[in-house]
Write an enzyme that holds these catalytic residues in place. Structure first.
Site, PDB file in Angstrom:
ATOM      1  N   ASP A 238       0.718  -1.046  -0.052  1.00  0.00           N
ATOM      2  CA  ASP A 238      -0.147  -0.156  -0.034  1.00  0.00           C
ATOM      3  C   ASP A 238       1.128   1.327  -0.065  1.00  0.00           C
ATOM      4  OD1 ASP A 238      -2.131   1.840   0.151  1.00  0.00           O
ATOM      5  OD2 ASP A 238      -2.809   1.138   2.176  1.00  0.00           O
TER       6      ASP A 238
ATOM      7  N   ASP B 208      -2.840   2.569  -6.120  1.00  0.00           N
ATOM      8  CA  ASP B 208      -1.789   2.687  -4.912  1.00  0.00           C
ATOM      9  C   ASP B 208      -1.695   1.336  -3.988  1.00  0.00           C
ATOM     10  OD1 ASP B 208      -4.220   3.041  -4.015  1.00  0.00           O
ATOM     11  OD2 ASP B 208      -3.891   4.747  -2.533  1.00  0.00           O
ATOM     12  N   GLU B 209      -2.430   0.278  -4.455  1.00  0.00           N
ATOM     13  CA  GLU B 209      -2.349  -0.980  -3.583  1.00  0.00           C
ATOM     14  C   GLU B 209      -2.440  -2.076  -4.660  1.00  0.00           C
ATOM     15  OE1 GLU B 209      -5.227  -1.631  -0.785  1.00  0.00           O
ATOM     16  OE2 GLU B 209      -6.414   0.029  -1.499  1.00  0.00           O
TER      17      GLU B 209
END
Length: 356
Positions: free
Chosen positions: A11, A106-107
């Site tokens: 993350d 983003d993850e």
């Protein structure tokens, strides 16, 4: 339950804001808020850790963020650039494994049980990925390492920013007992309120309840929570996962007759759906309304729009029209849901961060 898998959840830390602070030295160390002009309609997409100290968080109206953080720097952001950086991050992931399941820009989940470098330790893989991202891209990431996706995701949030948390099969139940139930997958605002009323605040509280009692009180959520708090989850990392729809629904504590309550729920759902669509870089063309009456009769109505959208106001207007056509106000409603389907990727230059 398979405990032999080695799963990493990566993350990125305050991703959009961190990219901006990396690229613009004048933003470093300052409260940066991505979400557009606070004098206009909009919500916070993300913010730097400096802004979070003032209580600013994602999905907050920008006007509220400006009140909490009057010295905050508000910018619209550059989604096309964030996509480019996200692709660079995924290229780093691919050096270790092809079993990658992105959740958003983003993850992502990575299954490194059989990794390309032959590394036996998933912890070492996670650390090396963190170091490589920082060295090559100047960004920090947090990581959770465990034997299933559910625990790995919770663990990645445990030592932010730039931290790493490892949870072995032997440690899983003790680790989950200390976690607030609001961190558990599937626990939204409504479920959290129900758990709070039942005196369930942590995993330890949850574990005291029998499976039957949880199902009685929380229905399908109870079934999943009973397993999750015991570390039982066999969901595999799926590199081919592709969302076909984005939606939100809720079961009311008491049956509802007032159409204004239903409209308010749809408005909240539309904002949440908008937020998820933008994070997934998608927009949709078909809006679906779901109503379940007190006698458990369920109906679904759909409306296909003239153009694709990820705008909450357009989604809400379509849902409200479906509600007018479907609900007479004579029978009470037990559940309401809103879903957007017929999705396709957004043209990034047209993404509107200001009107999230």
């Amino acid at each position: 339950m398979d405990t032999s898998r080695k799963i990493i959840h990566i993350d990125m830390d305050a991703f959009y804001a961190s990219v901006e602070q990396r690229d613009h030295p004048e933003f470093r160390g300052k409260p940066l808020i991505i979400g557009g002009d606070p004098n206009k309609r909009g919500v916070v997409a993300t913010c730097s850790y400096e802004a979070r100290k003032f209580g600013v968080h994602s999905a907050m109206p920008t006007r509220q963020a400006a009140k909490l953080c009057p010295n905050g720097i508000f910018i619209h952001g550059n989604m096309a650039h964030y996509v480019e950086v996200s692709n660079q991050i995924r290229e780093i992931f691919s050096r270790y494994t092809d079993i990658i399941e992105p959740l958003s820009l983003d993850e992502a989940y990575l299954d490194v049980t059989e990794n390309k470098k032959g590394m036996k330790s998933a912890t070492m893989v996670a650390r090396e990925i963190q170091q490589t991202i920082y060295q090559e891209l100047g960004l920090t990431a947090s990581a959770g390492v465990s034997f299933n996706k559910f625990i790995a995701k919770i663990a990645s949030d445990f030592k932010k920013p730039a931290g790493i948390t490892v949870v072995t099969p032997e440690e899983a139940e003790a680790f989950l007992e200390q976690i607030p139930v609001t961190k558990f997958y599937g626990v939204g605002k409504v479920t959290a309120e129900k758990l709070h009323r039942l005196g369930i605040e942590t995993g330890a509280d949850l574990k005291k309840w029998s499976e039957w009692d949880l199902i009685r009180e929380l229905h399908k959520h109870g079934y999943h929570l009973y397993r999750h708090v015991r570390g039982r989850s066999n969901n595999i990392v799926n590199p081919h996962r592709d969302r076909k729809s984005v939606g939100k629904e809720t079961t009311f504590e008491f049956n509802v007759l007032d159409s204004r309550v239903l409209e308010q729920s749809l408005m909240q759902f539309a904002k949440k759906v908008e937020e998820r669509l933008i994070k997934l870089q998608k927009h949709g063309k078909t809006v679906v309304l779901k109503l379940r009456y007190s006698d458990f009769t369920t109906i679904t109505k759909r409306l296909t729009l003239n153009e694709y959208t990820n705008d909450a106001s357009q989604i809400y207007q379509a849902a409200a029209l479906l509600l007018i056509e479907s609900y007479t106000g004579q029978d009470s409603i037990r559940l309401i849901g809103l879903t957007v389907t017929n999705l396709k990727p957004v043209y990034f230059e047209n993404l509107r961060l200001e009107g999230l």
